[in-house]
Design a protein around this motif. Structure first.
Motif, PDB file in Angstrom:
ATOM      1  N   TYR A  62       0.871  -1.172   0.000  1.00  7.62           N
ATOM      2  CA  TYR A  62       0.000   0.000   0.000  1.00  7.62           C
ATOM      3  C   TYR A  62       0.908   1.221   0.000  1.00  7.62           C
ATOM      4  CZ  TYR A  62      -3.205   3.544   1.878  1.00  7.62           C
ATOM      5  OH  TYR A  62      -3.951   4.679   2.081  1.00  7.62           O
ATOM      6  N   TYR A  87       1.085  11.799   0.952  1.00  2.63           N
ATOM      7  CA  TYR A  87       0.491  12.771   1.842  1.00  2.63           C
ATOM      8  C   TYR A  87       0.988  14.161   1.479  1.00  2.63           C
ATOM      9  CZ  TYR A  87      -1.422   9.189   4.885  1.00  2.63           C
ATOM     10  OH  TYR A  87      -2.171   8.147   5.384  1.00  2.63           O
ATOM     11  N   GLY A 110      -1.263  19.016   9.931  1.00  2.00           N
ATOM     12  CA  GLY A 110      -0.796  17.648   9.819  1.00  2.00           C
ATOM     13  C   GLY A 110      -0.873  17.193   8.366  1.00  2.00           C
ATOM     14  N   PRO A 111      -0.128  16.148   8.008  1.00  2.00           N
ATOM     15  CA  PRO A 111      -0.208  15.620   6.641  1.00  2.00           C
ATOM     16  C   PRO A 111      -1.617  15.117   6.347  1.00  2.00           C
ATOM     17  CG  PRO A 111       1.688  14.737   7.818  1.00  2.00           C
ATOM     18  CD  PRO A 111       0.845  15.421   8.835  1.00  2.00           C
ATOM     19  N   ALA A 140      -6.839   1.957  15.225  1.00  2.16           N
ATOM     20  CA  ALA A 140      -5.396   2.170  15.306  1.00  2.16           C
ATOM     21  C   ALA A 140      -5.085   3.632  15.591  1.00  2.16           C
ATOM     22  CB  ALA A 140      -4.720   1.737  14.011  1.00  2.16           C
ATOM     23  N   TYR A 143      -1.572   6.278  16.164  1.00  2.00           N
ATOM     24  CA  TYR A 143      -0.122   6.384  15.958  1.00  2.00           C
ATOM     25  C   TYR A 143       0.373   7.741  16.476  1.00  2.00           C
ATOM     26  CZ  TYR A 143      -1.664   3.195  12.236  1.00  2.00           C
ATOM     27  OH  TYR A 143      -2.274   2.188  11.523  1.00  2.00           O
ATOM     28  N   TYR A 192       3.717  10.250  15.871  1.00  2.00           N
ATOM     29  CA  TYR A 192       4.925  10.545  15.106  1.00  2.00           C
ATOM     30  C   TYR A 192       5.513  11.857  15.618  1.00  2.00           C
ATOM     31  CZ  TYR A 192       3.996   7.004  11.528  1.00  2.00           C
ATOM     32  OH  TYR A 192       3.798   5.816  10.859  1.00  2.00           O
ATOM     33  N   GLN A 240       7.888  15.202  14.323  1.00  2.00           N
ATOM     34  CA  GLN A 240       8.422  15.893  13.160  1.00  2.00           C
ATOM     35  C   GLN A 240       9.248  17.076  13.639  1.00  2.00           C
ATOM     36  OE1 GLN A 240       5.498  17.536  10.393  1.00  2.00           O
ATOM     37  NE2 GLN A 240       6.870  17.152   8.677  1.00  2.00           N
ATOM     38  N   LEU A 252       8.889  12.426   9.089  1.00  2.00           N
ATOM     39  CA  LEU A 252       8.030  11.907  10.153  1.00  2.00           C
ATOM     40  C   LEU A 252       8.722  10.724  10.827  1.00  2.00           C
ATOM     41  CD1 LEU A 252       4.812  12.091   8.021  1.00  2.00           C
ATOM     42  CD2 LEU A 252       5.295  13.482  10.017  1.00  2.00           C
ATOM     43  N   LEU A 277       2.816  14.608  16.203  1.00  2.00           N
ATOM     44  CA  LEU A 277       1.618  14.342  15.404  1.00  2.00           C
ATOM     45  C   LEU A 277       0.987  13.026  15.821  1.00  2.00           C
ATOM     46  CD1 LEU A 277       3.116  15.319  11.950  1.00  2.00           C
ATOM     47  CD2 LEU A 277       1.185  16.466  13.000  1.00  2.00           C
ATOM     48  N   SER A 283      -6.476   5.440  12.301  1.00  2.00           N
ATOM     49  CA  SER A 283      -6.949   4.792  11.081  1.00  2.00           C
ATOM     50  C   SER A 283      -7.807   3.580  11.431  1.00  2.00           C
ATOM     51  CB  SER A 283      -5.777   4.381  10.182  1.00  2.00           C
ATOM     52  OG  SER A 283      -5.075   3.288  10.730  1.00  2.00           O
ATOM     53  N   GLY A 302      -4.741   3.975   5.216  1.00  2.00           N
ATOM     54  CA  GLY A 302      -4.782   5.437   5.268  1.00  2.00           C
ATOM     55  C   GLY A 302      -4.918   6.001   6.658  1.00  2.00           C
ATOM     56  N   TYR A 303      -4.098   6.974   6.964  1.00  2.00           N
ATOM     57  CA  TYR A 303      -4.147   7.663   8.245  1.00  2.00           C
ATOM     58  C   TYR A 303      -4.895   8.977   8.107  1.00  2.00           C
ATOM     59  CZ  TYR A 303       0.175   5.173   9.859  1.00  2.00           C
ATOM     60  OH  TYR A 303       1.142   4.274  10.227  1.00  2.00           O
ATOM     61  N   PHE A 310      -4.402  12.449  10.149  1.00  2.00           N
ATOM     62  CA  PHE A 310      -3.553  13.110  11.127  1.00  2.00           C
ATOM     63  C   PHE A 310      -4.275  14.264  11.808  1.00  2.00           C
ATOM     64  CE2 PHE A 310       0.785  11.550  10.864  1.00  2.00           C
ATOM     65  CZ  PHE A 310       0.822  10.879   9.652  1.00  2.00           C
ATOM     66  N   GLY A 311      -3.891  14.530  13.032  1.00  2.00           N
ATOM     67  CA  GLY A 311      -4.261  15.766  13.691  1.00  2.00           C
ATOM     68  C   GLY A 311      -3.314  16.872  13.249  1.00  2.00           C
ATOM     69  N   SER A 312      -3.529  18.065  13.772  1.00  2.00           N
ATOM     70  CA  SER A 312      -2.682  19.204  13.401  1.00  2.00           C
ATOM     71  C   SER A 312      -1.402  19.272  14.215  1.00  2.00           C
ATOM     72  CB  SER A 312      -3.460  20.516  13.546  1.00  2.00           C
ATOM     73  OG  SER A 312      -4.505  20.569  12.582  1.00  2.00           O
TER      74      SER A 312
END
Lengths: 115, 111
Positions: free
Chosen positions: A32, A36, A43-44, B31, B33, B35, B37, B43, B91, B95, B99-100, B102-104
């Motif tokens: 997959y 992004y 965020g991305p 899920a 996650y 990360y 940055q 990331l 971050l 999901s 595909g994720y 993300f928050g800001s």
């Protein structure tokens, strides 16, 4: 083997031109491949994604090309616009069976589209 | 909620203090996650929660970092005895399958 290598690190394209960002991977279990888009302070956000059963996927001005034998994939932005100026990340995750999998991200490409 | 919510959006803390960063994922996403940055960087994976499974902590940079996810929903990332090198945007993403979202992020500055 978990790395995803992304190039170039930065890219300047004139308005109306084609932006091309490339990624390569080693792990053959990856199945997959999303891209992004990240704007400053945000965020991305998922832009477009592809599975290896197709060689190309197009959504509007954005196209992913996928070469399974070379283990490479790329993002093409046609008719690039100043609003496309952002950082782009490619990513990959291994095959899974309906549950989420951890994405491995490339290092990002900062795109600037000039007038 | 409609998206992934992170709080605070900005945090300035003194070196040596502990901080807690919160993530409220999209309802129903199994899920979650975290990360990191750093300025102008990519990331960096920290930790991953999937349902009731043991979390994947393989990305945590030191034992000063920990995270928990309560009730399969909200997650808190804790950094103890913060150092200047911890300054970054943290971050969170959630999901359901591919595909994720993300928050800001939380911008952490350690002074």
């Amino acid at each position: 083997q978990q790395q995803v290598k992304q190039s170039p690190q930065s890219l300047i394209v004139q308005k109306g031109g084609i932006s091309i960002i490339n990624c390569a991977y080693e792990n053959t279990a990856f199945d997959y491949f999303p891209w992004y888009q990240q704007f400053p302070g945000k965020g991305p956000a998922l832009l477009i994604a592809i599975r290896p059963d197709v060689s190309e996927k197009k959504e509007g001005r954005f196209t992913i090309s996928f070469n399974k034998s070379a283990k490479q994939f790329s993002l093409h932005i046609m008719d690039s616009q100043p609003g496309d100026s952002a950082t782009y990340f490619c990513a990959a995750s291994p095959e899974h069976t309906g549950t989420a999998s951890k994405l491995t991200f490339g290092t990002g490409t900062r795109l600037q589209v000039t007038l | 909620g409609a998206g992934v919510s992170q709080s605070p959006s900005n945090k300035v803390t003194e070196k040596g203090k502990d901080v807690e960063l919160r993530c409220d994922p999209i309802s129903g996403h199994t899920a979650l996650y975290w990360y990191r940055q750093s300025l102008g960087q990519g990331l960096e994976f920290l930790i991953y929660f999937q349902g009731n499974s043991a979390p994947d902590k393989s990305g945590l940079p030191s034992d000063r970092f920990s995270a928990e996810r309560t009730g399969g929903s909200v997650s808190t990332l804790t950094i103890q005895r913060t150092q200047q090198e911890d300054s970054a945007v943290y971050l969170c993403a959630s999901s359901l399958a591919y595909g994720y979202t993300f928050g800001s992020g939380t911008r952490l500055t350690v002074v």
